[in-house]
Design a protein around this motif. Sequence first.
Motif, PDB file in Angstrom:
ATOM      1  N   ARG A   9       0.806  -1.223   0.000  1.00  0.00           N
ATOM      2  CA  ARG A   9       0.000   0.000   0.000  1.00  0.00           C
ATOM      3  C   ARG A   9       0.840   1.274   0.000  1.00  0.00           C
ATOM      4  O   ARG A   9       0.408   2.296  -0.515  1.00  0.00           O
ATOM      5  N   CYS A  10       2.022   1.223   0.613  1.00  0.00           N
ATOM      6  CA  CYS A  10       2.868   2.414   0.723  1.00  0.00           C
ATOM      7  C   CYS A  10       3.276   2.897  -0.668  1.00  0.00           C
ATOM      8  O   CYS A  10       3.682   2.104  -1.517  1.00  0.00           O
ATOM      9  N   ARG A  11       3.168   4.199  -0.867  1.00  0.00           N
ATOM     10  CA  ARG A  11       3.565   4.806  -2.140  1.00  0.00           C
ATOM     11  C   ARG A  11       4.705   5.801  -1.945  1.00  0.00           C
ATOM     12  O   ARG A  11       5.038   6.565  -2.850  1.00  0.00           O
ATOM     13  N   GLY A  12       5.284   5.831  -0.750  1.00  0.00           N
ATOM     14  CA  GLY A  12       6.462   6.653  -0.510  1.00  0.00           C
ATOM     15  C   GLY A  12       6.216   8.132  -0.323  1.00  0.00           C
ATOM     16  O   GLY A  12       7.099   8.935  -0.601  1.00  0.00           O
ATOM     17  N   HIS A  13       5.048   8.501   0.175  1.00  0.00           N
ATOM     18  CA  HIS A  13       4.759   9.917   0.419  1.00  0.00           C
ATOM     19  C   HIS A  13       5.670  10.501   1.502  1.00  0.00           C
ATOM     20  O   HIS A  13       5.978  11.683   1.485  1.00  0.00           O
ATOM     21  N   GLY A  14       6.064   9.683   2.474  1.00  0.00           N
ATOM     22  CA  GLY A  14       6.981  10.130   3.522  1.00  0.00           C
ATOM     23  C   GLY A  14       6.356  10.906   4.657  1.00  0.00           C
ATOM     24  O   GLY A  14       7.070  11.472   5.477  1.00  0.00           O
ATOM     25  N   VAL A  15       5.039  10.952   4.719  1.00  0.00           N
ATOM     26  CA  VAL A  15       4.369  11.678   5.795  1.00  0.00           C
ATOM     27  C   VAL A  15       4.754  11.089   7.155  1.00  0.00           C
ATOM     28  O   VAL A  15       5.042  11.822   8.101  1.00  0.00           O
ATOM     29  N   CYS A  16       4.801   9.779   7.240  1.00  0.00           N
ATOM     30  CA  CYS A  16       5.121   9.128   8.517  1.00  0.00           C
ATOM     31  C   CYS A  16       6.526   9.479   8.992  1.00  0.00           C
ATOM     32  O   CYS A  16       6.742   9.722  10.181  1.00  0.00           O
ATOM     33  N   THR A  17       7.473   9.543   8.072  1.00  0.00           N
ATOM     34  CA  THR A  17       8.838   9.875   8.478  1.00  0.00           C
ATOM     35  C   THR A  17       8.949  11.329   8.905  1.00  0.00           C
ATOM     36  O   THR A  17       9.731  11.655   9.791  1.00  0.00           O
ATOM     37  N   THR A  18       8.155  12.179   8.302  1.00  0.00           N
ATOM     38  CA  THR A  18       8.138  13.582   8.700  1.00  0.00           C
ATOM     39  C   THR A  18       7.561  13.734  10.106  1.00  0.00           C
ATOM     40  O   THR A  18       8.072  14.512  10.909  1.00  0.00           O
ATOM     41  N   LEU A  19       6.520  12.974  10.407  1.00  0.00           N
ATOM     42  CA  LEU A  19       5.862  13.078  11.709  1.00  0.00           C
ATOM     43  C   LEU A  19       6.579  12.321  12.818  1.00  0.00           C
ATOM     44  O   LEU A  19       6.494  12.710  13.981  1.00  0.00           O
ATOM     45  N   CYS A  20       7.268  11.249  12.484  1.00  0.00           N
ATOM     46  CA  CYS A  20       7.900  10.432  13.518  1.00  0.00           C
ATOM     47  C   CYS A  20       9.114   9.680  12.963  1.00  0.00           C
ATOM     48  O   CYS A  20       9.068   8.474  12.752  1.00  0.00           O
ATOM     49  N   GLU A  22      11.662   8.828  14.417  1.00  0.00           N
ATOM     50  CA  GLU A  22      12.202   7.876  15.382  1.00  0.00           C
ATOM     51  C   GLU A  22      11.616   6.478  15.198  1.00  0.00           C
ATOM     52  O   GLU A  22      12.184   5.492  15.659  1.00  0.00           O
ATOM     53  N   VAL A  23      10.469   6.388  14.516  1.00  0.00           N
ATOM     54  CA  VAL A  23       9.781   5.109  14.340  1.00  0.00           C
ATOM     55  C   VAL A  23       9.802   4.649  12.877  1.00  0.00           C
ATOM     56  O   VAL A  23       9.873   3.461  12.609  1.00  0.00           O
ATOM     57  N   PHE A  24       9.769   5.593  11.941  1.00  0.00           N
ATOM     58  CA  PHE A  24       9.696   5.254  10.519  1.00  0.00           C
ATOM     59  C   PHE A  24      10.903   5.786   9.763  1.00  0.00           C
ATOM     60  O   PHE A  24      11.446   6.835  10.098  1.00  0.00           O
ATOM     61  N   SER A  25      11.298   5.064   8.733  1.00  0.00           N
ATOM     62  CA  SER A  25      12.346   5.530   7.836  1.00  0.00           C
ATOM     63  C   SER A  25      11.969   5.125   6.418  1.00  0.00           C
ATOM     64  O   SER A  25      11.026   4.369   6.210  1.00  0.00           O
ATOM     65  N   LEU A  26      12.725   5.643   5.466  1.00  0.00           N
ATOM     66  CA  LEU A  26      12.491   5.309   4.064  1.00  0.00           C
ATOM     67  C   LEU A  26      13.582   4.367   3.578  1.00  0.00           C
ATOM     68  O   LEU A  26      14.759   4.525   3.920  1.00  0.00           O
ATOM     69  N   THR A  27      13.189   3.411   2.765  1.00  0.00           N
ATOM     70  CA  THR A  27      14.151   2.496   2.157  1.00  0.00           C
ATOM     71  C   THR A  27      14.901   3.232   1.048  1.00  0.00           C
ATOM     72  O   THR A  27      14.543   4.360   0.687  1.00  0.00           O
ATOM     73  N   ASP A  28      15.881   2.590   0.480  1.00  0.00           N
ATOM     74  CA  ASP A  28      16.615   3.166  -0.648  1.00  0.00           C
ATOM     75  C   ASP A  28      15.699   3.417  -1.840  1.00  0.00           C
ATOM     76  O   ASP A  28      15.968   4.291  -2.662  1.00  0.00           O
ATOM     77  N   ASP A  29      14.598   2.668  -1.921  1.00  0.00           N
ATOM     78  CA  ASP A  29      13.617   2.842  -2.993  1.00  0.00           C
ATOM     79  C   ASP A  29      12.598   3.932  -2.687  1.00  0.00           C
ATOM     80  O   ASP A  29      11.733   4.222  -3.507  1.00  0.00           O
ATOM     81  N   GLY A  30      12.653   4.512  -1.472  1.00  0.00           N
ATOM     82  CA  GLY A  30      11.761   5.612  -1.117  1.00  0.00           C
ATOM     83  C   GLY A  30      10.465   5.204  -0.448  1.00  0.00           C
ATOM     84  O   GLY A  30       9.548   6.012  -0.331  1.00  0.00           O
ATOM     85  N   TYR A  31      10.367   3.958  -0.001  1.00  0.00           N
ATOM     86  CA  TYR A  31       9.155   3.496   0.668  1.00  0.00           C
ATOM     87  C   TYR A  31       9.382   3.420   2.171  1.00  0.00           C
ATOM     88  O   TYR A  31      10.498   3.165   2.627  1.00  0.00           O
TER      89      TYR A  31
END
Length: 62
Positions: A9-20, A22-31
């Motif tokens: 389902r993830c499309r790599g918007h990055g909202v979760c990494t912006t908000l937290c 410490e819990v979420f990161s992006l893979t090399d592919d941007g997900y």
Amino acid sequence: MKVWVDDQRCRGHGVCTTLCEEVFSLTDDGYAVAIDSEVPAQFEAATEEAIASCPEQAIVKR
């Protein structure tokens, strides 16, 4: 609280990494991925905000 990101389902918007970041990161592919499935107590509120804000509803809480 435990979380994981549904990679179908993830499309790599990055909202979760912006908000937290410490819990979420992006893979090399941007997900997004959860760094660790167990969320530390001090980041639960930010994680809940990330769950609610995910455009694809890709974050699953257990």
